[in-house]
Every structure is written in structure tokens, then in C-alpha cells.
Design an enzyme around this catalytic site. Structure first.
Site, short mmCIF file in Angstrom:
data_model
loop_
_atom_site.label_atom_id
_atom_site.label_comp_id
_atom_site.label_asym_id
_atom_site.label_seq_id
_atom_site.Cartn_x
_atom_site.Cartn_y
_atom_site.Cartn_z
N GLY A 1 -55.55 13.02 10.24
CA GLY A 1 -54.87 14.09 10.94
C GLY A 1 -55.82 15.26 11.14
O GLY A 1 -56.80 15.41 10.40
N CYS B 1 -58.65 16.69 2.62
CA CYS B 1 -58.64 17.44 3.89
C CYS B 1 -60.06 17.51 4.42
O CYS B 1 -60.99 17.79 3.66
CB CYS B 1 -58.10 18.84 3.64
SG CYS B 1 -58.05 19.86 5.11
N LEU B 2 -60.23 17.30 5.73
CA LEU B 2 -61.56 17.36 6.32
C LEU B 2 -62.19 18.75 6.17
O LEU B 2 -63.41 18.88 6.19
CB LEU B 2 -61.50 16.99 7.81
CG LEU B 2 -61.07 15.55 8.12
CD1 LEU B 2 -60.91 15.36 9.62
CD2 LEU B 2 -62.07 14.54 7.56
N GLN C 1 -58.69 23.70 12.77
CA GLN C 1 -59.82 23.03 12.11
C GLN C 1 -61.01 22.82 13.04
O GLN C 1 -62.10 22.50 12.56
CB GLN C 1 -59.39 21.69 11.51
CG GLN C 1 -58.43 21.83 10.34
CD GLN C 1 -58.07 20.48 9.77
OE1 GLN C 1 -57.18 19.82 10.27
NE2 GLN C 1 -58.78 20.06 8.73
N HIS D 1 -48.79 18.18 5.93
CA HIS D 1 -50.13 18.73 5.69
C HIS D 1 -50.66 19.42 6.95
O HIS D 1 -51.17 20.54 6.90
CB HIS D 1 -51.05 17.59 5.25
CG HIS D 1 -52.48 17.95 5.05
ND1 HIS D 1 -53.12 17.85 3.83
CD2 HIS D 1 -53.43 18.42 5.91
CE1 HIS D 1 -54.38 18.25 3.96
NE2 HIS D 1 -54.60 18.59 5.21
N GLU D 2 -50.52 18.73 8.09
CA GLU D 2 -51.08 19.28 9.34
C GLU D 2 -50.30 20.49 9.83
O GLU D 2 -50.88 21.46 10.31
CB GLU D 2 -51.12 18.20 10.42
CG GLU D 2 -51.99 16.98 10.09
CD GLU D 2 -53.39 17.34 9.64
OE1 GLU D 2 -53.94 18.36 10.09
OE2 GLU D 2 -53.95 16.59 8.81
N HIS E 1 -51.32 23.56 8.13
CA HIS E 1 -52.54 24.16 8.68
C HIS E 1 -52.23 25.22 9.74
O HIS E 1 -52.95 26.20 9.88
CB HIS E 1 -53.43 23.10 9.34
CG HIS E 1 -54.39 22.42 8.41
ND1 HIS E 1 -55.39 23.08 7.76
CD2 HIS E 1 -54.52 21.11 8.06
CE1 HIS E 1 -56.10 22.21 7.04
NE2 HIS E 1 -55.60 21.01 7.20
ZN ZN Z 1 -56.23 19.32 6.29
#
Ligand code: ZN
Length: 151
Positions: free
Chosen positions: A46, A88-89, A51, A130-131, A134
Site C-alpha cells: 500500500g 511501512c515503506l 509518502q 494503515h493507508e 497516513h
Molecule cells: Zn505506511
């Protein structure tokens, strides 16, 4: 194909509340394409627009069953609770145990501007939450019960 550098923990944009998309135009389509390219290149499941440095309420995700694109997503129902490990990236080499709703129902616009509804549970529900976090400046490390650092 446009792969962007993923913004890391510590950058202000990850903490800002992202702005609702007012008009779905070619810029939004390009953003969705760039986000999918970046997510797949980074082997993520995701990615939220902040991000890659874009403060808009746009998310892409793929839990293995195909790409889902979300514009202005809203969680309209939550039920159950589940704790599982997340990463998480934007927070490399860190994972954590996070409690989330086990099931969610999410409404969002697709790239054609149609209002879609997604029912998700378990991993997919976790990715949605999660997304969408963000977009409100929340990272999993903020809400994790326990955080693990890779050696
Ligand atoms: Zn993330």
C-alpha cells in the site's frame, strides 16, 4: 513508469493532514499511476500520496488480489479487533504490533469519479486502515503496542 523516492519518517509531509481531492483530472490519474509504480517497485502492499510528497487524500493498495485505487477514502464501518505485525515503506527496518479493526467498510471514489464501497477483513482491512491513517498524519509506530527494530 515513474518510480518516486518514498518519503521517510522525520519529513513534515508525513505528519500533515492530506487535502481532499476536489476534481479528478489527468493530474490525479498520473498521481495514481506513479503511486502504483512506486508501490510495486518498493514491493509494498500500500502507498498513500503523502509518502511520495503529495499532500492529497489518495491511496493505492494491492494485497495480492489486484490494484485498488482510492480517492478521498473514508472508513464508514469498523468491527472486531485484531493485533498483527506491520511495517511501512516510510519507516524502513522497523515493524510493530498494531491493533486494528478486524473488518472495515470503506467508501472512496475511483479514478472515474464513481463512489465505490469496499468490504475488507484481516490483512486487507489492516492495509486500508494503515493507508488511511497516513492521510491524517498517523504512522503505525505512533499506535503500535510494541515496536521491533531489524538488526
Ligand atoms: Zn505506511
Amino acid at each position: 513508469m515513474a518510480v518516486f523516492q518514498v518519503v521517510r519518517l522525520g519529513e513534515d509531509i508525513l505528519r500533515d493532514k492530506a487535502i481532499e481531492v476536489k476534481r479528478i483530472n489527468s493530474n490525479i490519474h498520473k498521481l495514481l499511476d506513479n503511486m502504483a509504480d512506486t508501490m510495486y517497485a518498493a514491493k509494498g502492499v500500500g502507498l498513500a500520496a503523502p509518502q511520495i510528497g503529495v499532500p492529497k487524500r489518495v491511496v493505492v493498495l494491492d494485497a495480492g488480489d489486484g490494484l485498488i485505487e482510492l480517492i478521498n477514502p473514508v472508513i464508514i464501518e469498523k468491527s472486531g479487533k485484531a493485533v498483527d505485525r506491520e511495517g511501512c515503506l516510510s519507516v524502513p527496518n522497523v515493524t510493530g504490533d498494531v491493533e486494528r479493526a478486524q473488518k472495515v467498510v470503506v467508501q472512496a471514489l475511483n479514478r472515474e469519479g464513481e463512489l465505490m464501497e469496499y468490504k475488507a477483513e484481516d490483512l486487507l482491512a489492516r492495509i486500508f486502515q494503515h493507508e488511511i491513517d497516513h492521510l491524517d498524519g498517523i504512522l503505525f509506530v505512533d499506535i503500535a503496542q510494541k515496536v521491533y527494530r531489524d538488526e
